[in-house]
Design a protein around this motif. Structure first.
Motif, PDB file in Angstrom:
ATOM      1  N   LEU A  95      17.628  12.306  -9.365  1.00 14.76           N
ATOM      2  CA  LEU A  95      17.698  12.676 -10.788  1.00 14.76           C
ATOM      3  C   LEU A  95      17.387  14.155 -10.994  1.00 14.76           C
ATOM      4  O   LEU A  95      17.962  14.815 -11.853  1.00 14.76           O
ATOM      5  CB  LEU A  95      16.708  11.837 -11.603  1.00 14.76           C
ATOM      6  CG  LEU A  95      17.133  10.400 -11.927  1.00 14.76           C
ATOM      7  CD1 LEU A  95      16.006   9.677 -12.631  1.00 14.76           C
ATOM      8  CD2 LEU A  95      18.384  10.398 -12.802  1.00 14.76           C
ATOM      9  N   GLN A  96      16.415  14.655 -10.175  1.00 20.23           N
ATOM     10  CA  GLN A  96      16.025  16.061 -10.337  1.00 20.23           C
ATOM     11  C   GLN A  96      17.223  17.002 -10.132  1.00 20.23           C
ATOM     12  O   GLN A  96      17.278  18.069 -10.719  1.00 20.23           O
ATOM     13  CB  GLN A  96      14.921  16.419  -9.326  1.00 20.23           C
ATOM     14  CG  GLN A  96      13.533  16.059  -9.826  1.00 20.23           C
ATOM     15  CD  GLN A  96      12.456  16.397  -8.815  1.00 20.23           C
ATOM     16  OE1 GLN A  96      12.654  16.246  -7.606  1.00 20.23           O
ATOM     17  NE2 GLN A  96      11.308  16.849  -9.291  1.00 20.23           N
ATOM     18  N   THR A  97      18.145  16.572  -9.266  1.00 19.60           N
ATOM     19  CA  THR A  97      19.261  17.474  -8.945  1.00 19.60           C
ATOM     20  C   THR A  97      20.596  16.988  -9.519  1.00 19.60           C
ATOM     21  O   THR A  97      21.606  17.692  -9.421  1.00 19.60           O
ATOM     22  CB  THR A  97      19.407  17.595  -7.407  1.00 19.60           C
ATOM     23  OG1 THR A  97      19.406  16.272  -6.873  1.00 19.60           O
ATOM     24  CG2 THR A  97      18.280  18.411  -6.800  1.00 19.60           C
ATOM     25  N   ALA A  98      20.595  15.771 -10.092  1.00 21.75           N
ATOM     26  CA  ALA A  98      21.882  15.220 -10.562  1.00 21.75           C
ATOM     27  C   ALA A  98      22.469  16.066 -11.700  1.00 21.75           C
ATOM     28  O   ALA A  98      21.757  16.394 -12.662  1.00 21.75           O
ATOM     29  CB  ALA A  98      21.685  13.785 -11.027  1.00 21.75           C
ATOM     30  N   PRO A  99      23.763  16.423 -11.609  1.00 20.49           N
ATOM     31  CA  PRO A  99      24.376  17.269 -12.651  1.00 20.49           C
ATOM     32  C   PRO A  99      24.229  16.715 -14.077  1.00 20.49           C
ATOM     33  O   PRO A  99      23.893  17.489 -14.986  1.00 20.49           O
ATOM     34  CB  PRO A  99      25.840  17.352 -12.220  1.00 20.49           C
ATOM     35  CG  PRO A  99      25.827  17.070 -10.750  1.00 20.49           C
ATOM     36  CD  PRO A  99      24.686  16.150 -10.500  1.00 20.49           C
ATOM     37  N   PRO A 100      24.428  15.378 -14.310  1.00 17.68           N
ATOM     38  CA  PRO A 100      24.300  14.919 -15.708  1.00 17.68           C
ATOM     39  C   PRO A 100      22.897  15.180 -16.269  1.00 17.68           C
ATOM     40  O   PRO A 100      22.740  15.558 -17.424  1.00 17.68           O
ATOM     41  CB  PRO A 100      24.568  13.413 -15.614  1.00 17.68           C
ATOM     42  CG  PRO A 100      25.202  13.176 -14.281  1.00 17.68           C
ATOM     43  CD  PRO A 100      24.815  14.279 -13.398  1.00 17.68           C
ATOM     44  N   VAL A 101      21.867  14.995 -15.395  1.00 18.11           N
ATOM     45  CA  VAL A 101      20.484  15.240 -15.863  1.00 18.11           C
ATOM     46  C   VAL A 101      20.307  16.734 -16.130  1.00 18.11           C
ATOM     47  O   VAL A 101      19.693  17.150 -17.119  1.00 18.11           O
ATOM     48  CB  VAL A 101      19.455  14.736 -14.819  1.00 18.11           C
ATOM     49  CG1 VAL A 101      18.041  15.018 -15.277  1.00 18.11           C
ATOM     50  CG2 VAL A 101      19.652  13.260 -14.554  1.00 18.11           C
ATOM     51  N   THR A 139      19.930  20.832 -23.148  1.00 22.84           N
ATOM     52  CA  THR A 139      19.710  20.591 -24.575  1.00 22.84           C
ATOM     53  C   THR A 139      18.334  19.964 -24.835  1.00 22.84           C
ATOM     54  O   THR A 139      17.736  20.157 -25.882  1.00 22.84           O
ATOM     55  CB  THR A 139      20.815  19.661 -25.141  1.00 22.84           C
ATOM     56  OG1 THR A 139      21.026  18.596 -24.204  1.00 22.84           O
ATOM     57  CG2 THR A 139      22.101  20.429 -25.389  1.00 22.84           C
ATOM     58  N   ASN A 140      17.857  19.184 -23.860  1.00 23.19           N
ATOM     59  CA  ASN A 140      16.538  18.537 -24.012  1.00 23.19           C
ATOM     60  C   ASN A 140      15.652  18.902 -22.817  1.00 23.19           C
ATOM     61  O   ASN A 140      15.562  18.146 -21.839  1.00 23.19           O
ATOM     62  CB  ASN A 140      16.680  17.008 -24.056  1.00 23.19           C
ATOM     63  CG  ASN A 140      17.549  16.540 -25.193  1.00 23.19           C
ATOM     64  OD1 ASN A 140      17.189  16.664 -26.354  1.00 23.19           O
ATOM     65  ND2 ASN A 140      18.722  16.024 -24.856  1.00 23.19           N
ATOM     66  N   PRO A 141      14.966  20.031 -22.842  1.00 22.87           N
ATOM     67  CA  PRO A 141      14.191  20.467 -21.677  1.00 22.87           C
ATOM     68  C   PRO A 141      13.125  19.455 -21.245  1.00 22.87           C
ATOM     69  O   PRO A 141      12.753  19.391 -20.082  1.00 22.87           O
ATOM     70  CB  PRO A 141      13.526  21.764 -22.146  1.00 22.87           C
ATOM     71  CG  PRO A 141      14.180  22.123 -23.437  1.00 22.87           C
ATOM     72  CD  PRO A 141      14.881  20.934 -23.980  1.00 22.87           C
ATOM     73  N   GLU A 142      12.684  18.635 -22.223  1.00 17.40           N
ATOM     74  CA  GLU A 142      11.609  17.693 -21.845  1.00 17.40           C
ATOM     75  C   GLU A 142      12.093  16.646 -20.842  1.00 17.40           C
ATOM     76  O   GLU A 142      11.293  16.084 -20.085  1.00 17.40           O
ATOM     77  CB  GLU A 142      10.972  17.027 -23.089  1.00 17.40           C
ATOM     78  CG  GLU A 142      11.819  16.060 -23.862  1.00 17.40           C
ATOM     79  CD  GLU A 142      12.703  16.776 -24.901  1.00 17.40           C
ATOM     80  OE1 GLU A 142      13.195  16.096 -25.777  1.00 17.40           O
ATOM     81  OE2 GLU A 142      12.907  18.013 -24.812  1.00 17.40           O
ATOM     82  N   VAL A 143      13.421  16.412 -20.801  1.00 16.56           N
ATOM     83  CA  VAL A 143      13.933  15.419 -19.854  1.00 16.56           C
ATOM     84  C   VAL A 143      13.605  15.852 -18.419  1.00 16.56           C
ATOM     85  O   VAL A 143      13.151  15.053 -17.588  1.00 16.56           O
ATOM     86  CB  VAL A 143      15.466  15.221 -20.029  1.00 16.56           C
ATOM     87  CG1 VAL A 143      16.033  14.332 -18.918  1.00 16.56           C
ATOM     88  CG2 VAL A 143      15.761  14.615 -21.383  1.00 16.56           C
ATOM     89  N   GLY A 144      13.775  17.130 -18.130  1.00 16.97           N
ATOM     90  CA  GLY A 144      13.451  17.656 -16.793  1.00 16.97           C
ATOM     91  C   GLY A 144      11.978  17.459 -16.492  1.00 16.97           C
ATOM     92  O   GLY A 144      11.605  17.057 -15.377  1.00 16.97           O
ATOM     93  N   ALA A 145      11.139  17.698 -17.498  1.00 17.23           N
ATOM     94  CA  ALA A 145       9.693  17.545 -17.289  1.00 17.23           C
ATOM     95  C   ALA A 145       9.345  16.080 -16.999  1.00 17.23           C
ATOM     96  O   ALA A 145       8.477  15.785 -16.162  1.00 17.23           O
ATOM     97  CB  ALA A 145       8.938  18.037 -18.526  1.00 17.23           C
ATOM     98  N   TYR A 146      10.043  15.156 -17.703  1.00 18.94           N
ATOM     99  CA  TYR A 146       9.789  13.729 -17.463  1.00 18.94           C
ATOM    100  C   TYR A 146      10.098  13.378 -16.004  1.00 18.94           C
ATOM    101  O   TYR A 146       9.329  12.700 -15.328  1.00 18.94           O
ATOM    102  CB  TYR A 146      10.676  12.834 -18.350  1.00 18.94           C
ATOM    103  CG  TYR A 146      10.415  12.947 -19.836  1.00 18.94           C
ATOM    104  CD1 TYR A 146       9.179  13.381 -20.319  1.00 18.94           C
ATOM    105  CD2 TYR A 146      11.401  12.608 -20.763  1.00 18.94           C
ATOM    106  CE1 TYR A 146       8.947  13.487 -21.678  1.00 18.94           C
ATOM    107  CE2 TYR A 146      11.182  12.708 -22.123  1.00 18.94           C
ATOM    108  CZ  TYR A 146       9.960  13.153 -22.591  1.00 18.94           C
ATOM    109  OH  TYR A 146       9.739  13.252 -23.928  1.00 18.94           O
ATOM    110  N   VAL A 147      11.236  13.850 -15.548  1.00 20.83           N
ATOM    111  CA  VAL A 147      11.645  13.511 -14.176  1.00 20.83           C
ATOM    112  C   VAL A 147      10.670  14.126 -13.170  1.00 20.83           C
ATOM    113  O   VAL A 147      10.259  13.469 -12.209  1.00 20.83           O
ATOM    114  CB  VAL A 147      13.104  13.983 -13.914  1.00 20.83           C
ATOM    115  CG1 VAL A 147      13.508  13.677 -12.469  1.00 20.83           C
ATOM    116  CG2 VAL A 147      14.079  13.317 -14.870  1.00 20.83           C
ATOM    117  N   ASP A 148      10.277  15.385 -13.410  1.00 19.50           N
ATOM    118  CA  ASP A 148       9.322  16.030 -12.496  1.00 19.50           C
ATOM    119  C   ASP A 148       8.003  15.261 -12.447  1.00 19.50           C
ATOM    120  O   ASP A 148       7.419  15.043 -11.370  1.00 19.50           O
ATOM    121  CB  ASP A 148       9.042  17.473 -12.932  1.00 19.50           C
ATOM    122  CG  ASP A 148      10.254  18.364 -12.678  1.00 19.50           C
ATOM    123  OD1 ASP A 148      11.182  17.913 -11.980  1.00 19.50           O
ATOM    124  OD2 ASP A 148      10.276  19.507 -13.202  1.00 19.50           O
ATOM    125  N   ALA A 149       7.542  14.830 -13.623  1.00 21.04           N
ATOM    126  CA  ALA A 149       6.278  14.087 -13.677  1.00 21.04           C
ATOM    127  C   ALA A 149       6.413  12.776 -12.916  1.00 21.04           C
ATOM    128  O   ALA A 149       5.486  12.345 -12.203  1.00 21.04           O
ATOM    129  CB  ALA A 149       5.883  13.821 -15.131  1.00 21.04           C
TER     130      ALA A 149
END
Ligand code: ADP
Length: 432
Positions: A200-206, A212-222
């Motif tokens: 997910l961290q590297t998947a293009p759709p994510v 547009t939603n930077p928090e999504v990246g933070a969720y995945v990292d967490a």
């Protein structure tokens, strides 16, 4: 007129498990100025006698652990209690019991129920050194009976202990098996979650979504970080399991100690940089041909170094040095962190011992005061001891304002012949 100082109140220790008897004696004697100390068992009685040094001991005979006779005999073996008044206060008045009590070493004998009117006078009499031991009709027989009672009691206790031990051993096997299975079962799904998390961290759709939603990246990292942490915890549990069941063998080889420290440090480099913790270490000058298990020693040192960084606030300092003597090398890991309370210092090497409150718990293992399972130092000690070495800590206490710091000293013999197997650390108990 000069006033002479008031006499010190006499101390009476009453070894008695029945609270109403204890209350009655207190009610009668306290108004007369005596200090009454109550101990509810034989063992507590011995401890209280040693601690309070009473002037007189009143001894119930029927106690839950040892008999009052045994307690008396034990106390008489101490020089300081050889001549002190020990008075049996008992309902066991039949001839056989009474003869045994008299033989055990008491200096007085009073039958229950207590005669309230005459009791204080009798106590005063004993305190003045009075003795009123009734004669034992057949002392040899009483001695034989008492010895029989002592050995029977000892035998019963040993058998009880043996049975309890065997039960504990069974439970230990069940517990070890439980740990092994649970850790194993957790590992498999965790590996899958971790794999998808990384994907997910590297998947293009994510990636698109995070624009547009930077928090999504933070969720995945967490998510990935938490899984990594859980993975570390499971590995720690596995290591303790293998150490306690003697399943780890030392793989001794000539190793460069500086390189081992460097490897151990590498795990925390990023965290130290992020938190601006200055780590002082020079790889040169360390012994290069030390017979140790490279991987295990790296693991041991990583625990100590990781803690040093974890318990040091941002901007602090950690240093790793060594001193070499003719037969040992001492590794010194010093930090400028919160320090360790003096009373906790001997316990931090025990398994599952962690005295930090969980409200400091953080998903990041190296966050300041981030909580752990309390296994790291126990693993570390087992490994160091397996190498014939030792570990201890020095700290002036814990203080989050002054940051007194901690210094861990790890000593490894240079002529380490090593053991082939990591011994079972006796106080290493995996999951409670
Ligand atoms: P954990 O995995 O919880 O860190 P450890 O066995 O490594 O467990 O340490 C046990 C406890 O000892 C920690 O919870 C912490 O309270 C204390 N401790 C260990 N190292 C340090 C240090 N360098 N400074 C302050 N406290 C420490």
């Amino acid at each position: 007129m000069t006033l002479s100082p008031a006499p010190k109140p006499k101390k009476i220790l009453y070894i008695e498990d029945n609270p109403s008897n204890a209350t009655l004696v207190k009610r009668i004697l306290q108004p007369k100025g005596y200090t009454i100390i109550i101990a509810e068992t034989g063992l507590k009685g011995i401890d209280a006698a040693l601690e309070h040094k009473p002037d007189l001991i009143l001894m119930d005979i029927n106690l839950p652990d040892m008999s009052g006779r045994e307690v008396t005999t034990r106390l008489r073996a101490f020089e300081q209690f050889r001549d002190m008044p020990i008075v049996a206060l008992t309902a066991q008045t039949d001839d056989k019991q009474r003869a045994m009590t008299l033989i055990s070493g008491v200096s007085g004998f009073m039958a229950k129920p207590i005669d309230v009117a005459s009791f204080p006078k009798r106590i005063a009499f004993y305190l003045e050194g009075g003795k009123d031991l009734p004669k034992v009709a057949n002392p040899d027989e009483a001695r034989r009976n008492y010895h029989k009672e002592l050995t029977e009691h000892l035998e019963k206790r040993l058998r009880d202990l043996e049975a309890a031990n065997s039960k504990l051993r069974q439970l230990d096997v069940i517990k070890d098996d439980f740990i092994k299975r649970t850790a194993h079962e957790l590992r498999t799904p965790l590996t899958i979650i971790y794999g998808y998390g990384r994907l997910l961290q590297t998947a293009p759709p994510v990636h698109q979504l995070t624009q547009t939603n930077p928090e999504v990246g933070a969720y995945v990292d967490a998510l990935v970080e938490s899984v990594e942490r859980l993975h570390d915890v499971i590995n720690e549990i596995f290591t303790v399991y293998r150490l306690t069941t003697g399943q780890i063998e030392l793989n001794l080889a000539q190793s460069n100690l500086g390189e081992i420290v460097q490897y151990a440090l590498d795990d925390f480099k990023q965290a130290a940089q992020q938190r601006n913790v200055n780590v002082e270490f020079t790889r040169e000058g360390w012994p290069t041909k030390l017979m140790v298990d490279f991987e295990l020693l790296r693991l041991a040192l990583a625990n100590v170094i990781g803690n040093a960084i974890k318990f040091t606030p941002d901007g602090g300092k950690v240093s790793i040095n060594h001193i070499e003597t003719s037969d040992t090398v001492k590794i010194i890991v010093h930090d400028s962190g919160i320090g360790i309370p003096i009373e906790e210092q001997h316990r931090i090497f025990d398994s599952f011992y962690s005295f930090e409150k969980t409200d400091h718990h953080s998903t990041s293992k190296t966050a300041f005061r981030g909580g752990g399972l309390g296994l790291g130092l126990s693993i570390c000690r087992s490994i160091i001891e397996a190498h014939g070495g030792k570990i201890h800590v020095e700290s002036q206490g814990q203080d989050v304002e002054k940051m007194p710091g901690s210094t861990f000293h790890i000593e490894i013999p240079l002529t380490n012949r090593g053991q082939t197997q990591v011994p079972v650390a006796t106080d290493v108990t995996p999951v409670q």
